[in-house]
Design a protein around this motif. Structure first.
Motif, PDB file in Angstrom:
ATOM      1  N   LEU A 135       9.915   8.078   8.978  1.00 20.71           N
ATOM      2  CA  LEU A 135       9.774   9.522   8.748  1.00 20.71           C
ATOM      3  C   LEU A 135      10.859  10.030   7.804  1.00 20.71           C
ATOM      4  CD1 LEU A 135       8.989  10.797  12.376  1.00 20.71           C
ATOM      5  CD2 LEU A 135       7.376  10.215  10.550  1.00 20.71           C
ATOM      6  N   PHE A 136      12.059   9.492   7.956  1.00 22.79           N
ATOM      7  CA  PHE A 136      13.175   9.847   7.073  1.00 22.79           C
ATOM      8  C   PHE A 136      12.865   9.446   5.637  1.00 22.79           C
ATOM      9  CE2 PHE A 136      17.395   8.230   5.416  1.00 22.79           C
ATOM     10  CZ  PHE A 136      17.857   9.470   5.009  1.00 22.79           C
ATOM     11  N   GLU A 137      12.358   8.248   5.457  1.00 21.93           N
ATOM     12  CA  GLU A 137      12.015   7.775   4.111  1.00 21.93           C
ATOM     13  C   GLU A 137      10.929   8.647   3.489  1.00 21.93           C
ATOM     14  OE1 GLU A 137      11.049   3.496   1.954  1.00 21.93           O
ATOM     15  OE2 GLU A 137      10.561   3.782   4.079  1.00 21.93           O
ATOM     16  N   GLN A 138       9.928   9.005   4.274  1.00 24.09           N
ATOM     17  CA  GLN A 138       8.868   9.878   3.779  1.00 24.09           C
ATOM     18  C   GLN A 138       9.403  11.244   3.380  1.00 24.09           C
ATOM     19  OE1 GLN A 138       5.936   9.680   7.045  1.00 24.09           O
ATOM     20  NE2 GLN A 138       4.518   8.782   5.557  1.00 24.09           N
ATOM     21  N   PRO A 193      10.310  12.731  15.568  1.00 21.72           N
ATOM     22  CA  PRO A 193      10.767  13.815  14.689  1.00 21.72           C
ATOM     23  C   PRO A 193      12.086  14.427  15.134  1.00 21.72           C
ATOM     24  CG  PRO A 193       8.417  14.028  15.108  1.00 21.72           C
ATOM     25  CD  PRO A 193       8.924  12.955  16.039  1.00 21.72           C
ATOM     26  N   LEU A 194      12.336  14.453  16.451  1.00 24.27           N
ATOM     27  CA  LEU A 194      13.604  14.989  16.933  1.00 24.27           C
ATOM     28  C   LEU A 194      14.749  14.043  16.577  1.00 24.27           C
ATOM     29  CD1 LEU A 194      15.253  17.072  18.454  1.00 24.27           C
ATOM     30  CD2 LEU A 194      14.757  15.843  20.568  1.00 24.27           C
ATOM     31  N   LEU A 195      14.518  12.727  16.703  1.00 23.21           N
ATOM     32  CA  LEU A 195      15.533  11.771  16.273  1.00 23.21           C
ATOM     33  C   LEU A 195      15.863  11.982  14.801  1.00 23.21           C
ATOM     34  CD1 LEU A 195      14.439   8.396  17.945  1.00 23.21           C
ATOM     35  CD2 LEU A 195      16.273   9.942  18.652  1.00 23.21           C
ATOM     36  N   LEU A 196      14.831  12.215  14.002  1.00 22.24           N
ATOM     37  CA  LEU A 196      15.050  12.467  12.578  1.00 22.24           C
ATOM     38  C   LEU A 196      15.912  13.707  12.379  1.00 22.24           C
ATOM     39  CD1 LEU A 196      14.595  12.024   9.578  1.00 22.24           C
ATOM     40  CD2 LEU A 196      12.400  13.234   9.803  1.00 22.24           C
ATOM     41  N   ARG A 197      15.623  14.774  13.107  1.00 22.56           N
ATOM     42  CA  ARG A 197      16.419  16.003  12.966  1.00 22.56           C
ATOM     43  C   ARG A 197      17.867  15.770  13.384  1.00 22.56           C
ATOM     44  NH1 ARG A 197      11.642  18.512  14.842  1.00 22.56           N
ATOM     45  NH2 ARG A 197      12.435  18.772  16.961  1.00 22.56           N
ATOM     46  N   SER A 201      21.175  16.051  10.720  1.00 25.21           N
ATOM     47  CA  SER A 201      22.303  16.970  10.874  1.00 25.21           C
ATOM     48  C   SER A 201      23.542  16.455  10.151  1.00 25.21           C
ATOM     49  CB  SER A 201      22.612  17.194  12.361  1.00 25.21           C
ATOM     50  OG  SER A 201      23.090  16.008  12.977  1.00 25.21           O
ATOM     51  N   VAL A 202      23.648  15.136   9.977  1.00 24.62           N
ATOM     52  CA  VAL A 202      24.771  14.572   9.227  1.00 24.62           C
ATOM     53  C   VAL A 202      24.327  13.983   7.891  1.00 24.62           C
ATOM     54  CG1 VAL A 202      26.308  14.134  11.173  1.00 24.62           C
ATOM     55  CG2 VAL A 202      24.570  12.444  10.586  1.00 24.62           C
ATOM     56  N   LEU A 203      23.073  13.540   7.793  1.00 17.84           N
ATOM     57  CA  LEU A 203      22.609  12.950   6.543  1.00 17.84           C
ATOM     58  C   LEU A 203      22.272  14.008   5.498  1.00 17.84           C
ATOM     59  CD1 LEU A 203      20.350  10.067   7.904  1.00 17.84           C
ATOM     60  CD2 LEU A 203      22.475   9.830   6.608  1.00 17.84           C
ATOM     61  N   GLY A 204      21.779  15.165   5.949  1.00 16.84           N
ATOM     62  CA  GLY A 204      21.437  16.234   5.017  1.00 16.84           C
ATOM     63  C   GLY A 204      22.580  16.636   4.096  1.00 16.84           C
ATOM     64  N   PRO A 205      23.785  16.902   4.643  1.00 16.28           N
ATOM     65  CA  PRO A 205      24.910  17.279   3.778  1.00 16.28           C
ATOM     66  C   PRO A 205      25.351  16.171   2.829  1.00 16.28           C
ATOM     67  CG  PRO A 205      25.320  17.969   6.038  1.00 16.28           C
ATOM     68  CD  PRO A 205      24.108  17.095   6.070  1.00 16.28           C
ATOM     69  N   ILE A 206      25.059  14.904   3.175  1.00 22.12           N
ATOM     70  CA  ILE A 206      25.439  13.796   2.302  1.00 22.12           C
ATOM     71  C   ILE A 206      24.421  13.614   1.180  1.00 22.12           C
ATOM     72  CG2 ILE A 206      25.990  11.319   2.236  1.00 22.12           C
ATOM     73  CD1 ILE A 206      26.628  11.471   5.188  1.00 22.12           C
ATOM     74  N   LEU A 207      23.200  14.083   1.398  1.00 16.09           N
ATOM     75  CA  LEU A 207      22.119  13.957   0.420  1.00 16.09           C
ATOM     76  C   LEU A 207      21.639  15.340  -0.009  1.00 16.09           C
ATOM     77  CD1 LEU A 207      20.176  11.170   2.322  1.00 16.09           C
ATOM     78  CD2 LEU A 207      21.285  10.859   0.103  1.00 16.09           C
TER      79      LEU A 207
END
Length: 224
Positions: free
Chosen positions: A53-56, A193-197, A201-207
């Motif tokens: 889901l993250f890759e998508q 989807p919750l695991l993805l969220r 929370s930490v991957l979003g600011p890095i990307l």
């Protein structure tokens, strides 16, 4: 009414163009996921797991990025530590997500040894030029309050000592949103989807480049 619809349509066009421009300018980054069964999509198809889901999620707005899922069911921090050097050489990732430790706890292994393994992986990732990310874990209370507290503390200590992006409990909220499979250990398909969220929370600011386009598209949909 017609003017309002025209303005909304114009907003959507601008947002779509912005997303396209962001996608074309976003530099590709590779993300290595070093995890256990939780990230290996145990009990379901690989395409249903949070890593897929993250890759998508990245593809429409950061299509030059790669997600390498090196997760193995049953993996411990010692196993991850031994595999990581070869993975770093093979993939040269920009980000290394460490989602390990749960099996150390379930097997009653030393929490102190677990922390040292986590710290070694963090150092290996950083020395290779990658940004390490740590997804923390907790274990059921039936292991005893002393062990469970000591176990949880090791993730916090490793994250603080090495100043890495950190999710204290990767399974936070699972019981309320999707729940677990029948074994009571692995998150259900509905919980992915919750695991993805939680990871975002930490991957979003890095990307930021990859997520900026997604945010613009979401705002456009809210105005429809």
């Amino acid at each position: 009414m017609f003017v309002r619809l025209l303005m909304l349509q114009r907003y959507r066009i601008v947002a779509a163009l912005t997303a396209i421009l962001l996608a074309s300018s976003a530099s590709g980054q590779s993300v290595l996921i070093l995890g256990d069964s939780i990230s290996a999509a145990y009990g379901m198809e690989k395409t249903q797991g949070w890593v897929h889901l993250f890759e998508q999620k990245l593809q429409p707005y950061c299509n030059n990025s790669r997600v390498i899922n090196a997760s193995v069911s049953g993996e411990t921090t010692a196993g991850g530590k031994s595999r990581l050097p070869e993975l770093l050489d093979a993939h040269q990732p920009d980000i290394v997500v460490i989602e390990l430790g749960g099996n150390d706890g379930l097997r009653g292994l030393s929490p102190i040894a677990m922390r040292r393994n986590l710290e070694t992986m963090i150092t290996l990732a950083r020395d290779s030029g990658a940004t390490p990310v740590l997804l923390g874990m907790r274990i059921p209370p039936n292991y005893g309050p002393q062990y469970t507290k000591l176990f949880e503390q090791q993730f916090q200590l490793a994250a603080q000592q090495h100043d890495v992006p950190f999710v204290p409990f990767f399974l936070e909220g699972i019981l309320e949103h999707g729940g677990f499979q029948q074994d009571g250990i692995h998150p259900a398909i509905e919980a992915q989807p919750l695991l993805l969220r939680n990871a975002e929370s930490v991957l979003g600011p890095i990307l930021p480049d990859c997520y900026a386009g997604s945010d613009e598209a979401a705002k456009a949909d809210e105005h429809v």
